[in-house]
Scaffold this motif. Sequence first.
Motif, PDB file in Angstrom:
ATOM      1  N   PHE A  97     -15.619   4.112  10.130  1.00 28.71           N
ATOM      2  CA  PHE A  97     -14.867   4.528   8.754  1.00 28.71           C
ATOM      3  C   PHE A  97     -15.975   4.929   8.061  1.00 28.71           C
ATOM      4  CE2 PHE A  97     -12.053   1.074  10.386  1.00 28.71           C
ATOM      5  CZ  PHE A  97     -10.771   2.016  10.639  1.00 28.71           C
ATOM      6  N   ASN A  98     -17.123   5.208   8.258  1.00 27.10           N
ATOM      7  CA  ASN A  98     -18.161   5.923   7.427  1.00 27.10           C
ATOM      8  C   ASN A  98     -18.257   7.400   7.990  1.00 27.10           C
ATOM      9  OD1 ASN A  98     -18.966   3.585   5.644  1.00 27.10           O
ATOM     10  ND2 ASN A  98     -20.271   2.856   7.351  1.00 27.10           N
ATOM     11  N   LYS A  99     -17.884   7.359   9.353  1.00 32.22           N
ATOM     12  CA  LYS A  99     -17.791   8.652   9.825  1.00 32.22           C
ATOM     13  C   LYS A  99     -16.483   9.304   9.764  1.00 32.22           C
ATOM     14  CE  LYS A  99     -21.678   8.063  13.508  1.00 32.22           C
ATOM     15  NZ  LYS A  99     -21.556   7.897  14.808  1.00 32.22           N
TER      16      LYS A  99
ATOM     17  N   PHE B 299       0.766  -1.189   0.070  1.00 39.00           N
ATOM     18  CA  PHE B 299       0.042   0.096   0.075  1.00 39.00           C
ATOM     19  C   PHE B 299       0.854   1.413  -0.169  1.00 39.00           C
ATOM     20  CE2 PHE B 299      -2.372  -3.308   2.431  1.00 39.00           C
ATOM     21  CZ  PHE B 299      -3.494  -3.620   1.453  1.00 39.00           C
ATOM     22  N   SER B 300       2.163   1.317   0.280  1.00 38.42           N
ATOM     23  CA  SER B 300       3.008   2.313   0.323  1.00 38.42           C
ATOM     24  C   SER B 300       2.853   3.398  -0.846  1.00 38.42           C
ATOM     25  CB  SER B 300       4.337   1.909   0.177  1.00 38.42           C
ATOM     26  OG  SER B 300       4.941   1.062   1.002  1.00 38.42           O
ATOM     27  N   GLU B 301       2.330   3.117  -2.018  1.00 40.65           N
ATOM     28  CA  GLU B 301       2.141   4.209  -2.898  1.00 40.65           C
ATOM     29  C   GLU B 301       1.141   4.827  -2.718  1.00 40.65           C
ATOM     30  OE1 GLU B 301       2.517   4.366  -7.847  1.00 40.65           O
ATOM     31  OE2 GLU B 301       4.330   3.594  -6.776  1.00 40.65           O
ATOM     32  N   ILE B 302      -0.007   4.019  -2.540  1.00 41.81           N
ATOM     33  CA  ILE B 302      -1.491   4.871  -2.274  1.00 41.81           C
ATOM     34  C   ILE B 302      -1.441   5.541  -1.037  1.00 41.81           C
ATOM     35  CG2 ILE B 302      -3.962   4.137  -1.766  1.00 41.81           C
ATOM     36  CD1 ILE B 302      -3.432   1.212  -3.038  1.00 41.81           C
ATOM     37  N   ILE B 303      -0.727   5.217   0.004  1.00 47.30           N
ATOM     38  CA  ILE B 303      -0.902   6.094   1.258  1.00 47.30           C
ATOM     39  C   ILE B 303       0.070   7.443   1.157  1.00 47.30           C
ATOM     40  CG2 ILE B 303      -1.651   4.259   2.740  1.00 47.30           C
ATOM     41  CD1 ILE B 303       1.032   3.880   3.920  1.00 47.30           C
ATOM     42  N   SER B 304       1.081   7.018   0.207  1.00 48.69           N
ATOM     43  CA  SER B 304       2.050   8.213   0.186  1.00 48.69           C
ATOM     44  C   SER B 304       1.372   9.620  -0.799  1.00 48.69           C
ATOM     45  CB  SER B 304       3.453   7.842  -0.524  1.00 48.69           C
ATOM     46  OG  SER B 304       3.183   7.254  -1.740  1.00 48.69           O
ATOM     47  N   SER B 305       0.389   9.017  -1.464  1.00 44.45           N
ATOM     48  CA  SER B 305      -0.211  10.107  -2.293  1.00 44.45           C
ATOM     49  C   SER B 305      -0.781  11.391  -1.531  1.00 44.45           C
ATOM     50  CB  SER B 305      -1.651   9.275  -3.112  1.00 44.45           C
ATOM     51  OG  SER B 305      -2.219  10.354  -3.756  1.00 44.45           O
TER      52      SER B 305
ATOM     53  N   ASN C 151     -12.678  -1.367   1.560  1.00 42.03           N
ATOM     54  CA  ASN C 151     -13.812  -0.627   1.587  1.00 42.03           C
ATOM     55  C   ASN C 151     -13.329   0.546   0.854  1.00 42.03           C
ATOM     56  OD1 ASN C 151     -12.432   0.780   3.399  1.00 42.03           O
ATOM     57  ND2 ASN C 151     -13.483  -0.020   5.187  1.00 42.03           N
ATOM     58  N   ASP C 152     -12.380   0.610   0.214  1.00 44.78           N
ATOM     59  CA  ASP C 152     -12.138   1.868  -0.455  1.00 44.78           C
ATOM     60  C   ASP C 152     -11.886   3.207   0.265  1.00 44.78           C
ATOM     61  OD1 ASP C 152     -12.042   0.788  -2.817  1.00 44.78           O
ATOM     62  OD2 ASP C 152     -14.118   1.661  -3.371  1.00 44.78           O
ATOM     63  N   CYS C 153     -11.509   3.083   1.849  1.00 51.40           N
ATOM     64  CA  CYS C 153     -11.380   4.257   2.566  1.00 51.40           C
ATOM     65  C   CYS C 153      -9.991   4.722   2.473  1.00 51.40           C
ATOM     66  CB  CYS C 153     -11.762   3.980   4.032  1.00 51.40           C
ATOM     67  SG  CYS C 153     -13.457   3.831   4.380  1.00 51.40           S
ATOM     68  N   ILE C 154      -9.237   3.789   1.760  1.00 45.48           N
ATOM     69  CA  ILE C 154      -7.843   4.251   1.800  1.00 45.48           C
ATOM     70  C   ILE C 154      -7.529   5.256   0.736  1.00 45.48           C
ATOM     71  CG2 ILE C 154      -7.015   2.562  -0.102  1.00 45.48           C
ATOM     72  CD1 ILE C 154      -4.613   1.845   1.657  1.00 45.48           C
ATOM     73  N   PHE C 155      -8.649   5.555  -0.017  1.00 47.82           N
ATOM     74  CA  PHE C 155      -8.546   6.465  -1.242  1.00 47.82           C
ATOM     75  C   PHE C 155      -9.328   7.927  -0.618  1.00 47.82           C
ATOM     76  CE2 PHE C 155      -8.680   2.443  -3.303  1.00 47.82           C
ATOM     77  CZ  PHE C 155      -7.378   2.467  -3.992  1.00 47.82           C
ATOM     78  N   ASP C 156      -9.767   7.858   0.556  1.00 47.69           N
ATOM     79  CA  ASP C 156     -10.284   9.197   1.065  1.00 47.69           C
ATOM     80  C   ASP C 156      -9.127  10.306   0.855  1.00 47.69           C
ATOM     81  OD1 ASP C 156     -12.813   8.225   1.610  1.00 47.69           O
ATOM     82  OD2 ASP C 156     -12.142   7.516   3.601  1.00 47.69           O
TER      83      ASP C 156
END
Length: 445
Positions: free
Chosen positions: A413-415, A279-285, A337-342
């Motif tokens: 995580f919905n809130k 997930f390194s690249e996703i969370i470094s965005s 659950n796609d939250c990593i793209f918030d």
Amino acid sequence: MAGPGGDMQWCFSQVKGAIDDDVAEADIISTVEFNHTGELLATGDKGGRVVIFQQEVENKNLPQFRSEYNVYSTFQSHEPEFDYLKSLEIEEKINKIRWLPQKNAAQFLLSTNDKTIKLWKISERDKRPEGYNLKEEDGRYRDPNTITALRVPILIPMDLMVEASPRRVFSNAHTYHINSISVNSDNETYLSADDLRINLWNLEITDRSFNIVDIKPANMEELTEVITAAEFHPLQCNTFVYSSSKGTIRLCDMRVSALCDKHSKLFEEPENPSNRSFFSEIISSISDVKFSHNGRYMMTRDYLSVKIWDLNMENRPVETYQVHEYLRSKLCSLYENDCIFDKFECCWNGNDSVVMTGSYNNFFRMFERGQRRDATLEASRENSKPLQVLKPRKVCTGGKRKKDEISVDSLDFNKKILHTAWHPQDNIIAVATTNNLYIFQDKVN
């Protein structure tokens, strides 16, 4: 949360929006922005509406009752559209609002959805003309033969009306979705950024803009990064930055060339090999970038942290704050659950000494820079009695949970708090939960 004179406590002031548990999609708040004096606070939502709140004059006799924000104007900024050439629906959702510095009695703001930016004028009317020569008061025209005397029309008081009118519409300049707009310090131009390009506009000219950054590769299969946010420097009109999905920030100088594809500075922190994962690249965005008011620093927000960069040092940030490090072990489920793209936003306080950003479970975080102190606070209906002091929250990551702690497994995580804003002069903050706007202020002793 500590302030310059010791401990600063935050207390509840107001909450706006419906209490219902089932939230209409159109009511979800998508942006929050104070104007330059803090007197007005604007929110945009997924239904394309802009709601402006105005700070009431505070009661001088009761200092503990600080001024409240009440609805000043509501208007429909954008409507849903359809691009027939590409068979694409264009959402009405307001992505960003930016205020222009006030020059006269009227206020001006820019609002944008995915494709179209609009300049709105918000003005007040509290007088109306009366005593026309050729018209009756109800608007009917008079028979000229009956007019025997000349009247001078007069202005008479009426109930205050706040009108919002679109003065300019800037369209057809973005192929991809607009993620940022930023007004230049020259107050004549502004930039708009989408995934691959940044355009420079003059506020008076709607039919053309200048492309100043274009990272679109000739072959789209070679695309490796996208632009995530862009902002003008608060003092130098020639300087702007943009951040990317790879965790880099590029600073560009418009004096060097018309097309700023070659950056002047590249801010990037080398990755810690021990933290390397799928997930390194996703969370470094980077989801947001904001200059400090004094123009010396900039703040970036990635998925797990807030970083403060000195514009004179490119190789690493001068400060790093962990927002919710306890989620590092949960990245797999957050990916599912796609939250990593918030996309969390961040903001500075008025004198750049404290930064604020949101988290999950309706938590928001504050980091005091000089003292290296931080606080986790919660925006919830349970803590919404007037002047009720917010209790700091703690998240327990394992082992035995203490009485006031909340387990990382029971976070909702919905809130989530994606959008926050800080009054430019006072300790008043606005925090958007899904469809509610919470306003907190520091406790006046």
